[in-house]
Design a protein around this motif. Structure first.
Motif, PDB file in Angstrom:
ATOM      1  N   TRP A   1       1.996  -2.388  -4.864  1.00 36.02           N
ATOM      2  CA  TRP A   1       2.691  -1.897  -5.943  1.00 36.02           C
ATOM      3  C   TRP A   1       4.273  -1.921  -5.538  1.00 36.02           C
ATOM      4  O   TRP A   1       4.598  -1.553  -4.522  1.00 36.02           O
ATOM      5  CB  TRP A   1       2.232  -0.775  -6.508  1.00 36.02           C
TER       6      TRP A   1
ATOM      7  N   LEU B   1      -6.923   6.042 -12.194  1.00 35.58           N
ATOM      8  CA  LEU B   1      -6.946   4.753 -12.720  1.00 35.58           C
ATOM      9  C   LEU B   1      -6.701   4.927 -14.298  1.00 35.58           C
ATOM     10  O   LEU B   1      -6.280   3.844 -15.035  1.00 35.58           O
ATOM     11  CB  LEU B   1      -8.048   3.866 -12.454  1.00 35.58           C
TER      12      LEU B   1
ATOM     13  N   ILE C   1       2.262  -3.879 -10.616  1.00 30.37           N
ATOM     14  CA  ILE C   1       1.355  -4.468  -9.625  1.00 30.37           C
ATOM     15  C   ILE C   1       1.206  -5.862  -9.481  1.00 30.37           C
ATOM     16  O   ILE C   1       0.940  -6.590 -10.546  1.00 30.37           O
ATOM     17  CB  ILE C   1      -0.009  -3.789  -9.457  1.00 30.37           C
TER      18      ILE C   1
ATOM     19  N   THR D   1      -1.454   1.338 -15.519  1.00 28.78           N
ATOM     20  CA  THR D   1      -2.940   1.681 -15.527  1.00 28.78           C
ATOM     21  C   THR D   1      -3.483   0.435 -16.212  1.00 28.78           C
ATOM     22  O   THR D   1      -4.354   0.142 -15.769  1.00 28.78           O
ATOM     23  CB  THR D   1      -3.177   2.656 -16.289  1.00 28.78           C
TER      24      THR D   1
ATOM     25  N   LEU E   1      -1.875   5.390  -4.520  1.00 30.31           N
ATOM     26  CA  LEU E   1      -1.453   4.354  -5.276  1.00 30.31           C
ATOM     27  C   LEU E   1      -1.421   3.177  -4.229  1.00 30.31           C
ATOM     28  O   LEU E   1      -1.901   2.077  -4.561  1.00 30.31           O
ATOM     29  CB  LEU E   1      -0.152   4.432  -6.012  1.00 30.31           C
TER      30      LEU E   1
ATOM     31  N   ILE F   1      -4.955   2.377  -3.322  1.00 31.57           N
ATOM     32  CA  ILE F   1      -5.694   1.587  -4.434  1.00 31.57           C
ATOM     33  C   ILE F   1      -5.134   0.343  -4.437  1.00 31.57           C
ATOM     34  O   ILE F   1      -6.159  -0.795  -4.421  1.00 31.57           O
ATOM     35  CB  ILE F   1      -5.566   2.235  -5.578  1.00 31.57           C
ATOM     36  N   ALA F   2      -3.810  -0.073  -4.216  1.00 30.65           N
ATOM     37  CA  ALA F   2      -3.469  -1.436  -4.301  1.00 30.65           C
ATOM     38  C   ALA F   2      -3.855  -2.172  -3.008  1.00 30.65           C
ATOM     39  O   ALA F   2      -4.248  -3.234  -3.302  1.00 30.65           O
ATOM     40  CB  ALA F   2      -1.926  -1.437  -4.079  1.00 30.65           C
TER      41      ALA F   2
ATOM     42  N   GLN G   1      -2.713  -2.823 -15.773  1.00 29.19           N
ATOM     43  CA  GLN G   1      -2.718  -3.672 -14.567  1.00 29.19           C
ATOM     44  C   GLN G   1      -3.811  -3.444 -13.679  1.00 29.19           C
ATOM     45  O   GLN G   1      -4.396  -4.315 -13.170  1.00 29.19           O
ATOM     46  CB  GLN G   1      -1.223  -3.726 -14.022  1.00 29.19           C
ATOM     47  N   LEU G   2      -3.900  -2.149 -13.281  1.00 28.73           N
ATOM     48  CA  LEU G   2      -4.971  -1.604 -12.224  1.00 28.73           C
ATOM     49  C   LEU G   2      -6.520  -2.040 -12.804  1.00 28.73           C
ATOM     50  O   LEU G   2      -7.024  -2.648 -12.065  1.00 28.73           O
ATOM     51  CB  LEU G   2      -4.948  -0.016 -12.183  1.00 28.73           C
TER      52      LEU G   2
ATOM     53  N   ARG H   1      -8.536  -4.811 -11.351  1.00 31.43           N
ATOM     54  CA  ARG H   1      -9.855  -4.307 -10.724  1.00 31.43           C
ATOM     55  C   ARG H   1     -11.097  -5.217 -11.147  1.00 31.43           C
ATOM     56  O   ARG H   1     -12.201  -5.477 -10.686  1.00 31.43           O
ATOM     57  CB  ARG H   1     -10.320  -2.776 -11.043  1.00 31.43           C
TER      58      ARG H   1
END
Length: 101
Positions: A58, A36, A96, A4, A47, A50-51, A6-7, A11
């Motif tokens: 990911w 997230l 990710i 999370t 996921l 989102i990636a 890394q997300l 972002r």
């Protein structure tokens, strides 16, 4: 660095709002925010979406290989902008990585 984290870092690096990502993947902002933040159970397809919206991918990295993978990414400069991950990795960490700066 957790999944999370890394997300969130990616972002922020991409300067993408939750609304922008939500519009791309067809998810309401409150639901995306929960994902997230690591709240609840999230489907792999979510996921992956989102990636993709973050121009990333990911992957699961075996713990035995994480050091080598991180060194390769850091040598390539891909993680420099979003922060290098620590050497301590939980057994079930999902990383990710992105090639786009």
């Amino acid at each position: 660095m957790t999944f999370t984290d890394q997300l969130a870092a990616l972002r922020a690096h991409r300067r993408m709002s939750l609304a922008a990502i939500g519009a791309i993947i067809g998810m309401a902002v409150p639901n995306l925010s929960a994902v997230l933040r690591g709240r609840g159970d999230t489907k792999a397809s979510t996921l992956a979406s989102i990636a993709s919206a973050l121009d990333a991918e990911w992957v699961l990295v075996p713990k035995v290989s994480i050091g080598e993978v991180r060194r390769a990414i850091e040598a390539n400069g891909s993680m420099a902008d979003i922060g290098a991950a620590s050497d301590h990795v939980a057994a079930r960490t999902i990383e990710i990585f992105s090639n786009k700066k």
